[in-house]
Design a protein around this motif. Sequence first.
Motif, PDB file in Angstrom:
ATOM      1  N   GLY A 147       9.112   8.772  -8.587  1.00 18.39           N
ATOM      2  CA  GLY A 147       7.713   7.844  -8.213  1.00 18.39           C
ATOM      3  C   GLY A 147       8.628   6.746  -7.743  1.00 18.39           C
ATOM      4  N   ALA A 148       9.422   6.153  -8.380  1.00 18.43           N
ATOM      5  CA  ALA A 148      10.254   5.013  -8.082  1.00 18.43           C
ATOM      6  C   ALA A 148      11.093   5.093  -6.732  1.00 18.43           C
ATOM      7  CB  ALA A 148      11.238   4.320  -8.979  1.00 18.43           C
ATOM      8  N   ILE A 149      11.787   6.130  -6.560  1.00 20.49           N
ATOM      9  CA  ILE A 149      12.596   6.741  -5.443  1.00 20.49           C
ATOM     10  C   ILE A 149      11.775   6.781  -4.276  1.00 20.49           C
ATOM     11  CG2 ILE A 149      14.186   8.310  -4.457  1.00 20.49           C
ATOM     12  CD1 ILE A 149      15.343   8.748  -7.283  1.00 20.49           C
ATOM     13  N   THR A 150      10.896   7.515  -4.454  1.00 23.13           N
ATOM     14  CA  THR A 150       9.849   7.858  -3.368  1.00 23.13           C
ATOM     15  C   THR A 150       9.162   6.531  -2.635  1.00 23.13           C
ATOM     16  OG1 THR A 150       9.066   9.833  -4.259  1.00 23.13           O
ATOM     17  CG2 THR A 150       7.869   9.176  -2.309  1.00 23.13           C
TER      18      THR A 150
ATOM     19  N   ILE B  74       0.793  -1.169  -0.067  1.00 22.91           N
ATOM     20  CA  ILE B  74      -0.100   0.097   0.017  1.00 22.91           C
ATOM     21  C   ILE B  74       0.740   1.075  -0.033  1.00 22.91           C
ATOM     22  CG2 ILE B  74      -1.558   1.186   1.284  1.00 22.91           C
ATOM     23  CD1 ILE B  74      -2.922  -1.293   2.335  1.00 22.91           C
ATOM     24  N   GLY B  75       1.764   1.423   0.797  1.00 25.18           N
ATOM     25  CA  GLY B  75       2.721   2.418   0.885  1.00 25.18           C
ATOM     26  C   GLY B  75       3.518   2.647  -0.381  1.00 25.18           C
ATOM     27  N   LEU B  76       3.888   1.416  -1.075  1.00 20.31           N
ATOM     28  CA  LEU B  76       4.728   1.476  -2.346  1.00 20.31           C
ATOM     29  C   LEU B  76       3.632   2.386  -3.337  1.00 20.31           C
ATOM     30  CD1 LEU B  76       7.425   0.450  -3.218  1.00 20.31           C
ATOM     31  CD2 LEU B  76       5.948  -1.526  -4.422  1.00 20.31           C
ATOM     32  N   GLY B  77       2.414   1.925  -3.451  1.00 21.69           N
ATOM     33  CA  GLY B  77       1.563   2.576  -4.502  1.00 21.69           C
ATOM     34  C   GLY B  77       1.205   4.108  -4.014  1.00 21.69           C
ATOM     35  N   LEU B  78       0.962   4.272  -2.613  1.00 22.78           N
ATOM     36  CA  LEU B  78       0.529   5.682  -2.651  1.00 22.78           C
ATOM     37  C   LEU B  78       2.041   6.662  -2.757  1.00 22.78           C
ATOM     38  CD1 LEU B  78      -1.232   5.029   0.761  1.00 22.78           C
ATOM     39  CD2 LEU B  78      -2.233   5.700  -1.312  1.00 22.78           C
ATOM     40  N   PHE B  79       3.059   6.092  -2.158  1.00 24.34           N
ATOM     41  CA  PHE B  79       4.150   6.871  -2.545  1.00 24.34           C
ATOM     42  C   PHE B  79       4.505   7.147  -3.927  1.00 24.34           C
ATOM     43  CE2 PHE B  79       6.308   7.229   2.028  1.00 24.34           C
ATOM     44  CZ  PHE B  79       5.261   7.837   2.324  1.00 24.34           C
ATOM     45  N   THR B  80       4.309   6.190  -4.807  1.00 26.96           N
ATOM     46  CA  THR B  80       4.807   6.193  -6.122  1.00 26.96           C
ATOM     47  C   THR B  80       3.840   7.421  -6.836  1.00 26.96           C
ATOM     48  OG1 THR B  80       5.119   3.778  -6.511  1.00 26.96           O
ATOM     49  CG2 THR B  80       4.545   5.004  -8.361  1.00 26.96           C
ATOM     50  N   VAL B  81       2.743   7.449  -6.226  1.00 23.31           N
ATOM     51  CA  VAL B  81       1.736   8.615  -6.916  1.00 23.31           C
ATOM     52  C   VAL B  81       2.304   9.924  -6.383  1.00 23.31           C
ATOM     53  CG1 VAL B  81      -0.369   9.458  -6.566  1.00 23.31           C
ATOM     54  CG2 VAL B  81      -0.227   7.159  -7.505  1.00 23.31           C
ATOM     55  N   VAL B  82       2.593   9.840  -5.158  1.00 19.87           N
ATOM     56  CA  VAL B  82       3.187  11.188  -4.259  1.00 19.87           C
ATOM     57  C   VAL B  82       4.487  11.865  -5.277  1.00 19.87           C
ATOM     58  CG1 VAL B  82       3.981  12.102  -2.309  1.00 19.87           C
ATOM     59  CG2 VAL B  82       1.811  10.634  -2.485  1.00 19.87           C
ATOM     60  N   GLY B  83       5.431  10.834  -5.274  1.00 11.55           N
ATOM     61  CA  GLY B  83       6.668  11.224  -6.005  1.00 11.55           C
ATOM     62  C   GLY B  83       6.406  11.587  -7.474  1.00 11.55           C
ATOM     63  N   PHE B  84       5.566  11.031  -8.091  1.00  8.36           N
ATOM     64  CA  PHE B  84       5.501  11.418  -9.585  1.00  8.36           C
ATOM     65  C   PHE B  84       4.852  12.685  -9.657  1.00  8.36           C
ATOM     66  CE2 PHE B  84       3.128  11.585 -13.500  1.00  8.36           C
ATOM     67  CZ  PHE B  84       3.795  10.989 -14.389  1.00  8.36           C
ATOM     68  N   ASP B  85       3.841  13.036  -8.654  1.00  3.99           N
ATOM     69  CA  ASP B  85       3.230  14.201  -8.659  1.00  3.99           C
ATOM     70  C   ASP B  85       4.014  15.491  -8.518  1.00  3.99           C
ATOM     71  OD1 ASP B  85       0.183  15.523  -8.639  1.00  3.99           O
ATOM     72  OD2 ASP B  85       1.090  16.178  -7.004  1.00  3.99           O
ATOM     73  N   LYS B  86       4.750  15.191  -7.396  1.00  2.00           N
ATOM     74  CA  LYS B  86       5.690  16.332  -6.962  1.00  2.00           C
ATOM     75  C   LYS B  86       6.702  16.812  -8.125  1.00  2.00           C
ATOM     76  CE  LYS B  86       8.025  18.117  -2.965  1.00  2.00           C
ATOM     77  NZ  LYS B  86       8.225  17.765  -1.521  1.00  2.00           N
ATOM     78  N   ALA B  87       7.207  15.602  -8.758  1.00  2.00           N
ATOM     79  CA  ALA B  87       8.098  16.091  -9.773  1.00  2.00           C
ATOM     80  C   ALA B  87       7.357  16.832 -10.878  1.00  2.00           C
ATOM     81  CB  ALA B  87       8.605  14.816 -10.306  1.00  2.00           C
ATOM     82  N   ILE B  88       6.263  16.321 -11.292  1.00  2.00           N
ATOM     83  CA  ILE B  88       5.561  17.116 -12.309  1.00  2.00           C
ATOM     84  C   ILE B  88       5.312  18.201 -11.961  1.00  2.00           C
ATOM     85  CG2 ILE B  88       3.146  17.110 -13.579  1.00  2.00           C
ATOM     86  CD1 ILE B  88       5.142  15.212 -14.673  1.00  2.00           C
ATOM     87  N   SER B  89       4.727  18.639 -10.555  1.00  2.00           N
ATOM     88  CA  SER B  89       4.341  20.024 -10.147  1.00  2.00           C
ATOM     89  C   SER B  89       5.719  20.859  -9.986  1.00  2.00           C
ATOM     90  CB  SER B  89       3.715  19.772  -8.831  1.00  2.00           C
ATOM     91  OG  SER B  89       4.757  19.388  -7.834  1.00  2.00           O
ATOM     92  N   LEU B  90       6.791  20.533 -10.218  1.00  7.58           N
ATOM     93  CA  LEU B  90       7.972  21.257 -10.035  1.00  7.58           C
ATOM     94  C   LEU B  90       8.486  21.181 -11.594  1.00  7.58           C
ATOM     95  CD1 LEU B  90       9.819  19.763  -6.977  1.00  7.58           C
ATOM     96  CD2 LEU B  90       8.596  21.886  -7.161  1.00  7.58           C
ATOM     97  N   GLY B  91       7.725  20.974 -12.458  1.00  9.41           N
ATOM     98  CA  GLY B  91       8.109  21.285 -13.902  1.00  9.41           C
ATOM     99  C   GLY B  91       9.051  20.367 -14.638  1.00  9.41           C
ATOM    100  N   MET B  92       9.170  19.026 -13.656  1.00 13.96           N
ATOM    101  CA  MET B  92      10.069  17.890 -14.289  1.00 13.96           C
ATOM    102  C   MET B  92       9.463  17.417 -15.716  1.00 13.96           C
ATOM    103  SD  MET B  92      12.978  18.322 -12.614  1.00 13.96           S
ATOM    104  CE  MET B  92      13.555  19.139 -11.296  1.00 13.96           C
ATOM    105  N   SER B  93      10.376  16.616 -16.284  1.00 17.75           N
ATOM    106  CA  SER B  93       9.818  15.921 -17.464  1.00 17.75           C
ATOM    107  C   SER B  93       9.331  14.747 -16.833  1.00 17.75           C
ATOM    108  CB  SER B  93      11.060  15.747 -18.436  1.00 17.75           C
ATOM    109  OG  SER B  93      11.983  15.110 -17.944  1.00 17.75           O
ATOM    110  N   THR B  94       8.404  13.761 -17.958  1.00 18.78           N
ATOM    111  CA  THR B  94       7.944  12.630 -17.540  1.00 18.78           C
ATOM    112  C   THR B  94       8.807  11.483 -16.939  1.00 18.78           C
ATOM    113  OG1 THR B  94       5.986  13.163 -19.080  1.00 18.78           O
ATOM    114  CG2 THR B  94       6.398  10.885 -18.355  1.00 18.78           C
ATOM    115  N   TRP B  95      10.050  11.498 -17.807  1.00 19.51           N
ATOM    116  CA  TRP B  95      10.923  10.266 -17.184  1.00 19.51           C
ATOM    117  C   TRP B  95      11.369  10.516 -15.846  1.00 19.51           C
ATOM    118  CZ3 TRP B  95      16.025  11.010 -16.368  1.00 19.51           C
ATOM    119  CH2 TRP B  95      16.664  12.258 -16.811  1.00 19.51           C
TER     120      TRP B  95
END
Length: 210
Positions: A127-130, A100-121
């Motif tokens: 997301g994986a690191i988070t 459960i933590g793995l799934g939730l944090f993947t979303v959080v990490g992806f979303d934060k990077a995107i919100s900071l203007g980072m590219s998809t990759w």
Amino acid sequence: MNIEFPSFVEVLDFLGTFAFATSGVRLAANRRYDWFGALIAGAATAIGGGTLRDILLNVTPAWMSNPVYIIWIILAMAFVLRYAKYLLQFNYTIFILDSIGLGLFTVVGFDKAISLGMSTWVAIIMGAITGAGGGVIRDLLLNKTPMIFQKEIYAMACVAGGFVYWGCLEIYLPVYIAQILAGTFVVLLRIATVKYNITLPILPQIDHEP
């Protein structure tokens, strides 16, 4: 007085923090750690990956600007102490909480990077690191081989979830729907791969030349 409610992704972040902290404390309890040691194991699991992500993104780690993360970790510790005898009866408690933590944090990490203007990759990697980073730190502290170095699909589930998130955004699904689908995909993929013993290929051993 204005009451500011957390956003949907913040709720996911808090739930992930509690789930990961609980799994870390629960695992430390199996190793017969004292209360402080168990709290450190829970904290490392819960905020370790997010801290590494934020350092790489050159922002202040979330727990340093919002004490609610520490509160969730303490609540997880109290939860394990209160219901320890019940948690110990379920062999898959750590696994389910970790998934459960793995799934939730993947979303959080992806979303934060995107919100900071980072590219998809970059967002997929964040997301994986988070998702997996806290588990790596926890396992090292507990003198275990980190899950990402074993054949089980762990960090790759985070990567796959990141692609699902990206795909959902590409077809213009609402962001919260994309977050739910991506997080659920990671959890189900992790559970399914363990249940059906699906693993990544192992590299062939290369003998040293004489």
